[in-house]
Write a protein that holds these residues in place. Structure first.
Motif, PDB file in Angstrom:
ATOM      1  N   TYR A  87       0.835  -1.194   0.000  1.00 57.03           N
ATOM      2  CA  TYR A  87       0.000   0.000   0.000  1.00 57.03           C
ATOM      3  C   TYR A  87       0.875   1.250   0.000  1.00 57.03           C
ATOM      4  CZ  TYR A  87      -3.682  -3.252   1.277  1.00 57.03           C
ATOM      5  OH  TYR A  87      -4.560  -4.293   1.274  1.00 57.03           O
ATOM      6  N   VAL A  88       0.413   2.273  -0.699  1.00 60.49           N
ATOM      7  CA  VAL A  88       1.100   3.552  -0.761  1.00 60.49           C
ATOM      8  C   VAL A  88       0.090   4.633  -0.392  1.00 60.49           C
ATOM      9  CG1 VAL A  88       2.327   5.177  -2.246  1.00 60.49           C
ATOM     10  CG2 VAL A  88       2.576   2.727  -2.621  1.00 60.49           C
ATOM     11  N   LEU A  89       0.475   5.526   0.518  1.00 59.39           N
ATOM     12  CA  LEU A  89      -0.377   6.640   0.934  1.00 59.39           C
ATOM     13  C   LEU A  89       0.352   7.939   0.671  1.00 59.39           C
ATOM     14  CD1 LEU A  89      -1.490   5.310   4.431  1.00 59.39           C
ATOM     15  CD2 LEU A  89      -2.772   5.191   2.301  1.00 59.39           C
ATOM     16  N   GLU A  90      -0.376   8.929   0.158  1.00 68.38           N
ATOM     17  CA  GLU A  90       0.205  10.262  -0.017  1.00 68.38           C
ATOM     18  C   GLU A  90      -0.896  11.299   0.088  1.00 68.38           C
ATOM     19  OE1 GLU A  90       2.105  10.111  -3.846  1.00 68.38           O
ATOM     20  OE2 GLU A  90       0.254  10.478  -4.911  1.00 68.38           O
ATOM     21  N   PHE A  91      -0.521  12.471   0.528  1.00 69.52           N
ATOM     22  CA  PHE A  91      -1.481  13.551   0.629  1.00 69.52           C
ATOM     23  C   PHE A  91      -1.703  14.151  -0.748  1.00 69.52           C
ATOM     24  CE2 PHE A  91       0.156  13.134   4.907  1.00 69.52           C
ATOM     25  CZ  PHE A  91      -1.042  12.978   5.585  1.00 69.52           C
ATOM     26  N   VAL A  92      -2.925  14.609  -0.984  1.00 69.63           N
ATOM     27  CA  VAL A  92      -3.300  15.156  -2.287  1.00 69.63           C
ATOM     28  C   VAL A  92      -3.550  16.648  -2.142  1.00 69.63           C
ATOM     29  CG1 VAL A  92      -5.027  15.097  -4.127  1.00 69.63           C
ATOM     30  CG2 VAL A  92      -4.332  12.970  -3.010  1.00 69.63           C
ATOM     31  N   ASP A  93      -2.791  17.429  -2.908  1.00 70.63           N
ATOM     32  CA  ASP A  93      -3.023  18.861  -2.992  1.00 70.63           C
ATOM     33  C   ASP A  93      -3.845  19.191  -4.231  1.00 70.63           C
ATOM     34  OD1 ASP A  93      -1.563  19.491  -0.629  1.00 70.63           O
ATOM     35  OD2 ASP A  93       0.303  19.335  -1.751  1.00 70.63           O
ATOM     36  N   ASP A  94      -3.520  18.541  -5.340  1.00 71.90           N
ATOM     37  CA  ASP A  94      -4.237  18.713  -6.606  1.00 71.90           C
ATOM     38  C   ASP A  94      -4.587  17.332  -7.151  1.00 71.90           C
ATOM     39  OD1 ASP A  94      -3.998  21.577  -6.792  1.00 71.90           O
ATOM     40  OD2 ASP A  94      -1.863  21.245  -7.232  1.00 71.90           O
ATOM     41  N   PRO A  95      -5.853  16.936  -7.108  1.00 72.02           N
ATOM     42  CA  PRO A  95      -6.240  15.608  -7.609  1.00 72.02           C
ATOM     43  C   PRO A  95      -5.965  15.472  -9.109  1.00 72.02           C
ATOM     44  CG  PRO A  95      -8.065  16.659  -6.443  1.00 72.02           C
ATOM     45  CD  PRO A  95      -6.993  17.681  -6.583  1.00 72.02           C
ATOM     46  N   ASN A  96      -5.621  14.261  -9.527  1.00 72.23           N
ATOM     47  CA  ASN A  96      -5.490  13.959 -10.943  1.00 72.23           C
ATOM     48  C   ASN A  96      -6.881  13.770 -11.543  1.00 72.23           C
ATOM     49  OD1 ASN A  96      -2.698  13.898 -10.648  1.00 72.23           O
ATOM     50  ND2 ASN A  96      -2.684  11.705 -10.224  1.00 72.23           N
ATOM     51  N   ASN A  97      -7.064  14.173 -12.789  1.00 72.53           N
ATOM     52  CA  ASN A  97      -8.361  14.012 -13.456  1.00 72.53           C
ATOM     53  C   ASN A  97      -8.774  12.551 -13.558  1.00 72.53           C
ATOM     54  OD1 ASN A  97      -8.708  16.758 -13.785  1.00 72.53           O
ATOM     55  ND2 ASN A  97      -7.772  16.776 -15.815  1.00 72.53           N
ATOM     56  N   SER A  98      -7.803  11.646 -13.616  1.00 73.91           N
ATOM     57  CA  SER A  98      -8.114  10.229 -13.784  1.00 73.91           C
ATOM     58  C   SER A  98      -8.424   9.519 -12.464  1.00 73.91           C
ATOM     59  CB  SER A  98      -6.953   9.526 -14.489  1.00 73.91           C
ATOM     60  OG  SER A  98      -5.776   9.637 -13.711  1.00 73.91           O
ATOM     61  N   ASP A  99      -8.170  10.165 -11.326  1.00 70.98           N
ATOM     62  CA  ASP A  99      -8.430   9.542 -10.022  1.00 70.98           C
ATOM     63  C   ASP A  99      -9.919   9.324  -9.788  1.00 70.98           C
ATOM     64  OD1 ASP A  99      -5.775   9.485  -9.251  1.00 70.98           O
ATOM     65  OD2 ASP A  99      -5.893  11.286  -8.021  1.00 70.98           O
ATOM     66  N   GLU A 100     -10.235   8.205  -9.141  1.00 69.96           N
ATOM     67  CA  GLU A 100     -11.578   7.990  -8.598  1.00 69.96           C
ATOM     68  C   GLU A 100     -11.584   8.652  -7.228  1.00 69.96           C
ATOM     69  OE1 GLU A 100     -14.343   6.420  -9.762  1.00 69.96           O
ATOM     70  OE2 GLU A 100     -13.378   5.984 -11.677  1.00 69.96           O
ATOM     71  N   ARG A 101     -12.681   9.320  -6.894  1.00 65.83           N
ATOM     72  CA  ARG A 101     -12.782  10.018  -5.610  1.00 65.83           C
ATOM     73  C   ARG A 101     -13.899   9.405  -4.793  1.00 65.83           C
ATOM     74  NH1 ARG A 101     -15.925  14.360  -3.810  1.00 65.83           N
ATOM     75  NH2 ARG A 101     -14.959  15.516  -2.115  1.00 65.83           N
ATOM     76  N   PHE A 102     -13.590   9.102  -3.541  1.00 61.71           N
ATOM     77  CA  PHE A 102     -14.573   8.573  -2.597  1.00 61.71           C
ATOM     78  C   PHE A 102     -14.572   9.486  -1.382  1.00 61.71           C
ATOM     79  CE2 PHE A 102     -12.851   5.029  -5.001  1.00 61.71           C
ATOM     80  CZ  PHE A 102     -13.997   4.387  -5.433  1.00 61.71           C
ATOM     81  N   GLU A 103     -15.705   9.580  -0.745  1.00 61.57           N
ATOM     82  CA  GLU A 103     -15.854  10.391   0.465  1.00 61.57           C
ATOM     83  C   GLU A 103     -16.188   9.444   1.611  1.00 61.57           C
ATOM     84  OE1 GLU A 103     -15.700  14.229   2.141  1.00 61.57           O
ATOM     85  OE2 GLU A 103     -15.447  13.716   0.035  1.00 61.57           O
ATOM     86  N   SER A 104     -15.459   9.542   2.713  1.00 59.88           N
ATOM     87  CA  SER A 104     -15.712   8.697   3.868  1.00 59.88           C
ATOM     88  C   SER A 104     -15.473   9.507   5.134  1.00 59.88           C
ATOM     89  CB  SER A 104     -14.795   7.469   3.835  1.00 59.88           C
ATOM     90  OG  SER A 104     -15.092   6.589   4.891  1.00 59.88           O
ATOM     91  N   HIS A 105     -16.512   9.692   5.930  1.00 58.01           N
ATOM     92  CA  HIS A 105     -16.443  10.450   7.187  1.00 58.01           C
ATOM     93  C   HIS A 105     -15.831  11.830   6.976  1.00 58.01           C
ATOM     94  CE1 HIS A 105     -17.768   7.073   9.642  1.00 58.01           C
ATOM     95  NE2 HIS A 105     -16.908   6.319   8.965  1.00 58.01           N
ATOM     96  N   GLY A 106     -16.174  12.461   5.862  1.00 63.64           N
ATOM     97  CA  GLY A 106     -15.718  13.814   5.603  1.00 63.64           C
ATOM     98  C   GLY A 106     -14.311  13.913   5.037  1.00 63.64           C
ATOM     99  N   VAL A 107     -13.710  12.796   4.649  1.00 64.01           N
ATOM    100  CA  VAL A 107     -12.367  12.786   4.064  1.00 64.01           C
ATOM    101  C   VAL A 107     -12.464  12.319   2.619  1.00 64.01           C
ATOM    102  CG1 VAL A 107     -10.073  11.722   4.153  1.00 64.01           C
ATOM    103  CG2 VAL A 107     -11.241  12.359   6.271  1.00 64.01           C
ATOM    104  N   SER A 108     -11.799  13.039   1.723  1.00 68.22           N
ATOM    105  CA  SER A 108     -11.731  12.621   0.321  1.00 68.22           C
ATOM    106  C   SER A 108     -10.587  11.634   0.160  1.00 68.22           C
ATOM    107  CB  SER A 108     -11.493  13.822  -0.596  1.00 68.22           C
ATOM    108  OG  SER A 108     -12.618  14.667  -0.581  1.00 68.22           O
ATOM    109  N   VAL A 109     -10.916  10.488  -0.432  1.00 65.32           N
ATOM    110  CA  VAL A 109      -9.933   9.441  -0.708  1.00 65.32           C
ATOM    111  C   VAL A 109      -9.842   9.299  -2.219  1.00 65.32           C
ATOM    112  CG1 VAL A 109      -9.301   7.026  -0.351  1.00 65.32           C
ATOM    113  CG2 VAL A 109     -10.549   8.251   1.438  1.00 65.32           C
ATOM    114  N   PHE A 110      -8.630   9.432  -2.760  1.00 64.42           N
ATOM    115  CA  PHE A 110      -8.408   9.356  -4.200  1.00 64.42           C
ATOM    116  C   PHE A 110      -7.660   8.063  -4.527  1.00 64.42           C
ATOM    117  CE2 PHE A 110      -8.723  13.761  -3.000  1.00 64.42           C
ATOM    118  CZ  PHE A 110      -9.582  14.280  -3.957  1.00 64.42           C
TER     119      PHE A 110
END
Length: 106
Positions: free
Chosen positions: A39-62
């Protein structure tokens, strides 16, 4: 679909607040370890257009499209065990993991 527990979401929110920037977290996989994937985790400042975005407990997960196939249904928790704390991944796609727990197979 990616789900965070309330503990994981709060930890990410706190870290983003202390960092002073970021719109969420990106979760992905990379080739590594004895079993093949890690697994790899990183903070997102600018999402990529190709990323899928999910919302969970008020946090955006890309999630990038290549990783999504390995991560669909993933649940992330933040746990403390003794003196150690960190993210715990429960992945319904996982078929095995190495003895040290650093990598997994699908």
């Amino acid at each position: 679909m990616i789900n965070l527990t309330t503990q994981a979401a709060q930890h990410i929110k706190d870290f983003l607040e202390n960092r002073g920037s970021g719109v969420g977290i990106r979760v992905g996989v990379r080739t590594a370890g004895c079993s093949g994937l890690a697994y790899v985790l990183e903070f997102v400042d600018d999402p990529n257009n190709s990323d899928e975005r999910f919302e969970s407990h008020g946090v955006s997960v890309f999630i990038d499209p290549k990783s999504l196939v390995y991560l669909n249904g993933l649940q992330m928790d933040y746990v403390t065990e003794g003196l150690n704390s960190g993210f715990k991944f429960t992945n319904p796609n996982q078929t095995g993991e190495c003895g040290c727990g650093e990598s997994f197979t699908v």
